[in-house]
Design a protein around this motif. Structure first.
Motif, short mmCIF file in Angstrom:
data_model
loop_
_atom_site.label_atom_id
_atom_site.label_comp_id
_atom_site.label_asym_id
_atom_site.label_seq_id
_atom_site.Cartn_x
_atom_site.Cartn_y
_atom_site.Cartn_z
N ASN A 57 0.81 -1.22 0.00
CA ASN A 57 0.00 0.00 0.00
C ASN A 57 0.83 1.27 0.00
OD1 ASN A 57 -2.30 -1.54 -0.06
ND2 ASN A 57 -2.80 -1.30 2.10
N SER A 58 2.12 1.16 0.36
CA SER A 58 2.98 2.34 0.36
C SER A 58 3.51 2.67 -1.04
CB SER A 58 4.17 2.14 1.31
OG SER A 58 5.02 1.09 0.85
N ALA A 59 3.32 1.77 -2.00
CA ALA A 59 3.77 2.02 -3.37
C ALA A 59 2.93 3.11 -4.03
CB ALA A 59 3.70 0.73 -4.19
N THR A 60 3.51 3.75 -5.02
CA THR A 60 2.77 4.76 -5.78
C THR A 60 1.72 4.11 -6.66
OG1 THR A 60 4.89 5.97 -5.91
CG2 THR A 60 3.04 6.82 -7.22
N TYR A 61 2.11 3.02 -7.30
CA TYR A 61 1.20 2.30 -8.20
C TYR A 61 1.20 0.82 -7.84
CZ TYR A 61 2.27 6.48 -10.95
OH TYR A 61 2.49 7.78 -11.35
N GLN A 62 0.02 0.27 -7.57
CA GLN A 62 -0.15 -1.17 -7.35
C GLN A 62 -0.87 -1.70 -8.60
OE1 GLN A 62 -1.45 1.19 -5.22
NE2 GLN A 62 -0.16 1.07 -3.42
N ILE A 63 -0.12 -2.30 -9.50
CA ILE A 63 -0.69 -2.68 -10.79
C ILE A 63 -1.42 -4.02 -10.71
CG2 ILE A 63 0.90 -1.28 -12.13
CD1 ILE A 63 2.55 -3.78 -12.70
N ALA A 64 -2.49 -4.13 -11.48
CA ALA A 64 -3.37 -5.31 -11.44
C ALA A 64 -2.78 -6.44 -12.29
CB ALA A 64 -4.76 -4.94 -11.95
N ASP A 65 -1.77 -7.09 -11.74
CA ASP A 65 -1.07 -8.17 -12.45
C ASP A 65 -1.71 -9.50 -12.07
OD1 ASP A 65 0.66 -9.86 -13.72
OD2 ASP A 65 2.41 -9.34 -12.53
N GLY A 66 -2.88 -9.76 -12.61
CA GLY A 66 -3.57 -11.01 -12.30
C GLY A 66 -5.02 -10.90 -12.71
N VAL A 67 -5.51 -11.90 -13.41
CA VAL A 67 -6.89 -11.87 -13.89
C VAL A 67 -7.86 -11.83 -12.71
CG1 VAL A 67 -7.15 -14.38 -14.06
CG2 VAL A 67 -8.51 -12.89 -15.54
N GLY A 68 -7.45 -12.36 -11.56
CA GLY A 68 -8.32 -12.35 -10.39
C GLY A 68 -8.64 -10.94 -9.92
N ILE A 69 -7.67 -10.04 -10.03
CA ILE A 69 -7.91 -8.64 -9.65
C ILE A 69 -8.91 -8.00 -10.60
CG2 ILE A 69 -6.85 -6.39 -9.25
CD1 ILE A 69 -5.95 -8.52 -7.27
N ALA A 198 3.88 -17.16 -22.03
CA ALA A 198 2.75 -17.89 -22.61
C ALA A 198 2.46 -17.34 -24.01
CB ALA A 198 1.52 -17.72 -21.72
N PRO A 199 1.91 -18.16 -24.91
CA PRO A 199 1.54 -17.67 -26.24
C PRO A 199 0.60 -16.46 -26.13
CG PRO A 199 1.44 -20.06 -26.17
CD PRO A 199 1.67 -19.61 -24.76
N LEU A 200 0.61 -15.62 -27.15
CA LEU A 200 -0.15 -14.37 -27.14
C LEU A 200 -1.62 -14.59 -26.85
CD1 LEU A 200 -0.07 -11.32 -27.54
CD2 LEU A 200 -0.42 -11.70 -29.99
N LEU A 201 -2.22 -15.65 -27.38
CA LEU A 201 -3.64 -15.91 -27.15
C LEU A 201 -3.93 -16.08 -25.66
CD1 LEU A 201 -6.49 -16.46 -28.23
CD2 LEU A 201 -5.85 -18.88 -28.47
N PHE A 202 -3.09 -16.83 -24.97
CA PHE A 202 -3.27 -17.02 -23.52
C PHE A 202 -3.17 -15.68 -22.80
CE2 PHE A 202 -2.39 -21.34 -24.73
CZ PHE A 202 -2.96 -22.14 -23.74
N ARG A 203 -2.22 -14.84 -23.24
CA ARG A 203 -2.03 -13.55 -22.58
C ARG A 203 -3.20 -12.62 -22.83
NH1 ARG A 203 3.52 -13.52 -25.25
NH2 ARG A 203 3.18 -11.32 -25.66
N LYS A 204 -3.72 -12.62 -24.05
CA LYS A 204 -4.86 -11.76 -24.37
C LYS A 204 -6.11 -12.17 -23.60
CE LYS A 204 -3.78 -9.93 -28.96
NZ LYS A 204 -4.22 -9.84 -30.38
#
Length: 237
Positions: A57-69, A198-204
């Motif tokens: 929480n002290s970070a400037t940006y907490q990026i949503a690195d996860g489909v769950g978020i 992962a292949p691009l399709l999985f990432r998209k």
């Protein structure tokens, strides 16, 4: 910015370009900024670990690195419309640095990995200036801080794994002239070519986790964090 909060953990609703726009203004103002990736596994761990929660929480940006978020935001009527992965955020910041003449420093990983990552990034972005690098096995912290400052780097990428890299950033950022700090985990392995994404399709489709599970079935227990996280979001007040 109005951040969203899941089980006590803040998440920035910005996409890549919105973060770059905000960072540009903060850099002009001489402000330091930190970026940390947030996923369901990390949120679940932070719910039980106050120090980790405060670190995130002290970070400037907490990026949503996860489909769950992303799913949690949709469930709760939030504004997060796309994932912002750690490795892609680094790539976007590298491009930003190349286009707008900001020097970069790479710190972490094995010597052969960080040097290969440096070479590949310089090939991809010919205008990029990586003014220094250091592997993650150097023990002299004063030397590392001195070398980073001597490089005049404005962006620093630290690859030590989380939360070790974020703890290092918190401990040392006051001694550094760097403006943008990002802990990038195994991203140097990806940029060096040692690890294939992962292949691009999985990432998209936001299912990189499924690709990794198919490649490494032993990750199954870790992947259980996703349904547990969504269940907690549904029942949280």
């Amino acid at each position: 910015m109005q951040k969203e909060n899941y089980l006590g953990v803040d998440v920035t609703p910005y996409n890549y370009e919105e973060i770059i726009t905000d960072l540009r203004e903060r850099m002009k103002a001489g402000q330091q900024s930190t970026i940390i990736a947030v996923n369901p596994e990390k949120v679940m761990a932070a719910e039980k670990n106050e120090e980790l929660r405060q670190l995130i929480n002290s970070a400037t940006y907490q990026i949503a690195d996860g489909v769950g978020i992303l799913l949690a935001s949709k469930m709760k009527g939030g504004k997060i419309s796309s994932r912002v992965t750690g490795v892609d955020m680094m790539d976007r910041l590298i491009r930003f640095a190349a286009e707008e003449n900001h020097k970069v420093f790479l710190y972490g990983a094995k010597e052969e990995v960080v040097t290969a990552a440096k070479q590949k990034l310089e090939e991809k972005y010919p205008r990029l200036v990586i003014s220094g690098y250091e592997n993650g096995y150097e023990k002299d912290q004063d030397k590392i801080v001195k070398n980073i400052n001597a490089s005049e780097a404005e962006l620093l990428f630290v690859a030590m794994g989380s939360p070790k890299q974020e703890l290092w950033i918190r401990e040392n950022m006051g001694k550094l002239n760097v403006k943008v700090f990002q802990g990038v985990g195994g991203s140097f392995d990806v940029f060096s070519g040692k690890v294939q994404r992962a292949p691009l399709l999985f990432r998209k489709l936001g299912i990189e986790w499924l690709y990794r599970l198919l490649k490494e079935p032993k990750r199954f227990k870790r992947q259980l964090a996703l349904p547990k996280f969504l269940a907690r979001i549904l029942t949280a007040k």
